[in-house]
Design an enzyme around this catalytic site. Structure first.
Site, short mmCIF file in Angstrom:
data_model
loop_
_atom_site.label_atom_id
_atom_site.label_comp_id
_atom_site.label_asym_id
_atom_site.label_seq_id
_atom_site.Cartn_x
_atom_site.Cartn_y
_atom_site.Cartn_z
N HIS A 183 0.20 -9.54 -4.82
CA HIS A 183 -0.47 -10.28 -5.89
C HIS A 183 -1.59 -11.14 -5.33
CE1 HIS A 183 2.93 -10.04 -9.11
NE2 HIS A 183 2.12 -9.02 -9.16
N CYS A 481 -8.40 5.87 -6.82
CA CYS A 481 -8.18 4.75 -7.75
C CYS A 481 -7.25 3.70 -7.15
CB CYS A 481 -7.63 5.24 -9.08
SG CYS A 481 -6.00 6.02 -8.99
#
Length: 547
Positions: A183, A481
């Site tokens: 994160h 991606c």
């Protein structure tokens, strides 16, 4: 001695460091005054207040930070945790200690599950600290307050800390833990904050020590000279000037087009991505529609959201990933059964095949949204392992009215079989985060193996080359991606390996666009060939550092 870790982006920062304050002391094992009902109510009020704080911070932060903070708000009111806390209070434990023990136990369970679940352990620890602080009537530990700009050093950063950093004061981030897909790394990219994660020795730094944080090199230079600081400041100014340059399409120096696409998690993020130069969408995550639902959303509910997204990208490519549930994202109506190793369990396409009506509804909604707009819709399945699964998904997608149907390449077996797969699929999109995790057998959120979780590793690059070659042989596009596409040096190598598009967090567009423009396709292929011959990720990165 300089310190090394995994750089996030190409940013540079220089200034004094400040360390994140230590966490609150562990609550004492004592009873409480009053009765259990009052103590439970006191804890319930604290949990509600902390959840509301996360929601408010999320609404203010927006984008990727909003999603992370809303997830933390749900953790603060998780019924299982609340029941555990109340049971401990009933046994005579005070509220603070009950919260500490219940959350700590759940943290250990998440760590044991591995994968993205393990990363949520850090987030859960932040929730626990904030609830305990609320019960004590003191401020929760957080980013230090300073009148002067500084570089923040911490074991790791909770989403609530990273999401609302004062970018006038926090020049960069250095963390001991975390990998390139933690994160901290994701939010640092989204905010364009220079960061280095997984830095052994970071916590040995003394407050106010001046450093240079060079994310491109993954190096923290300690007590640099005045000349080195001046050079760092020049690089900072040059990057700022480049970011203000007119936005152009992604292309190599010889004019070879390499479209730069956005990774998005909600239609609300589309406008900001376009403003930063998104030429389309390379990964639209549909999980936002499912994760907070107790039943699968209807075709109509999904169609509305997909139509909203596609209308932002009229005439441009939009690649949508079918629901990727499992591992860190269990759904009660799809796959909430306990698994010893959920990263290797019933997730992605495997879970969708087991509940095919959910998949059929989603593909039907996408086909309807496509018919209502003029975007160029492509749809791909997550976690595809082989040719049989490819045939299943492509056939079903075409049956339900989709025109362009492909697969995500995240499992090494698919790379090995890419020549077969790309005879069937219309395209492949490589998810480098999971491909790296599965290739190196390294949990992508476990700090102790963060050095293995590196897409520069030649084993990963060789698998990407297999897919790129198969795409070229079959005349099929191959996109990237995963977070690797946001690394400008690696982006050049990826194009040399056969990638035809790159999708990333929009904040990375400027750096990647500028880097691609320096090299021809022949030069990119030459550099890729050298990287493939490297023995380690560090050696391959040295090839990139010569760019």
């Amino acid at each position: 001695m300089d310190l090394h870790g995994i750089g996030v982006g190409r940013g540079v920062a220089t200034g004094p460091i400040l360390r994140m304050p230590d966490p609150l002391p562990e609550p004492e094992q004592t009873g409480f005054s009053g009765d259990a009902a009052d103590e439970k109510n006191r804890v319930a009020e604290a949990l509600t207040a902390v959840a509301a704080e996360y929601q408010a911070r999320g609404a203010k932060a927006g984008g990727a930070a909003r999603d992370v903070l809303e997830a933390a708000a749900l953790m603060a009111q998780d019924p299982t945790l609340v029941d555990d806390v109340n049971a401990r209070i009933d046994s005579g434990t005070n509220g603070e200690r009950a919260v500490f023990e219940a959350f700590a136990g759940f943290q250990q369970m998440l760590i044991g599950l591995g994968g993205l679940m393990a990363e949520r352990a850090t987030d859960l620890g932040d929730v626990s600290q904030r609830v305990i602080a609320h019960l004590r009537g003191v401020a929760a530990p957080g980013v230090p307050v300073s009148d002067e700009p500084f570089i923040l050093v911490a074991p790791d950063l909770a989403p609530a800390d990273t999401a609302l950093l004062d970018l006038e004061k926090v020049l960069g981030l250095i963390t001991r833990d975390g990998g390139p897909t933690s994160h901290t790394a994701i939010l640092a990219r989204s905010k364009s904050i220079p960061a280095i994660v997984g830095v052994t020795g970071a916590l040995d730094l003394v407050d106010h020590t001046v450093v240079i944080l060079d994310a491109a090199a993954g190096t923290v230079y300690i007590s640099p000279s005045e000349d080195e600081i001046a050079e760092a400041k020049k690089r900072i100014a040059d990057r700022a000037a480049a970011a203000k340059a007119p936005i152009t399409d992604g292309a190599l120096a010889d004019g070879t087009l390499v479209p730069l696409l956005a990774n998005l998690g909600s239609p609300k993020d589309a406008a900001a991505a376009i403003e930063l130069g998104a030429e389309g969408v390379g990964l639209f995550r549909t999980e936002f529609l499912f994760l907070e639902a107790t039943t699968a959303p209807t075709v109509e509910e999904q169609r509305t959201q997909y139509t909203e997204l596609l209308r932002h990208f009229s005439g441009r490519k939009v690649v949508v990933r079918a629901l990727d549930a499992g591992a860190d994202k269990p759904l009660s109506f799809l796959n909430d059964a306990h698994e010893e190793n959920p990263a290797l369990g019933l997730r992605g396409l495997r879970a969708l095949r087991a509940s095919e009506q959910i998949l059929r509804d989603q593909l039907t909604a996408l086909a309807q949204a496509d018919a209502e707009t003029d975007a160029d819709l492509w749809v791909m399945a997550p976690m595809v392992s082989d040719t049989e699964e490819t045939e299943y998904f492509v056939s079903l997608g075409k049956e339900l009215g989709l025109k362009t149907v492909g697969v995500m390449a995240e499992v090494p077996s698919l790379a090995v079989l890419a020549d077969q797969v790309l005879q069937v699929a219309d395209f492949a999109s490589i998810g480098t985060n999971d491909l790296t995790q599965y290739t190196l057998a390294a949990d992508r959120m476990l700090g102790s193996v963060a050095h293995f979780q590196d897409p520069w590793h030649p084993a990963v690059l060789r698998l990407i080359k297999l897919i790129g070659d198969a795409g070229a042989a079959n005349g099929k596009p191959v996109g990237i991606c995963g977070e690797a596409a946001a690394d400008p040096q690696l982006a050049v190598i990826l194009v040399g390996l056969g990638a035809t598009t790159l999708s990333m967090t929009p904040a990375a567009f400027a750096d990647v666009r500028a880097e691609l423009a320096k090299y021809t396709l022949d030069q990119a292929r030459e550099l890729a060939a050298k990287a493939l011959q490297a023995h380690t990720a560090a050696d391959a990165r040295k090839v990139g550092s010569t760019l």
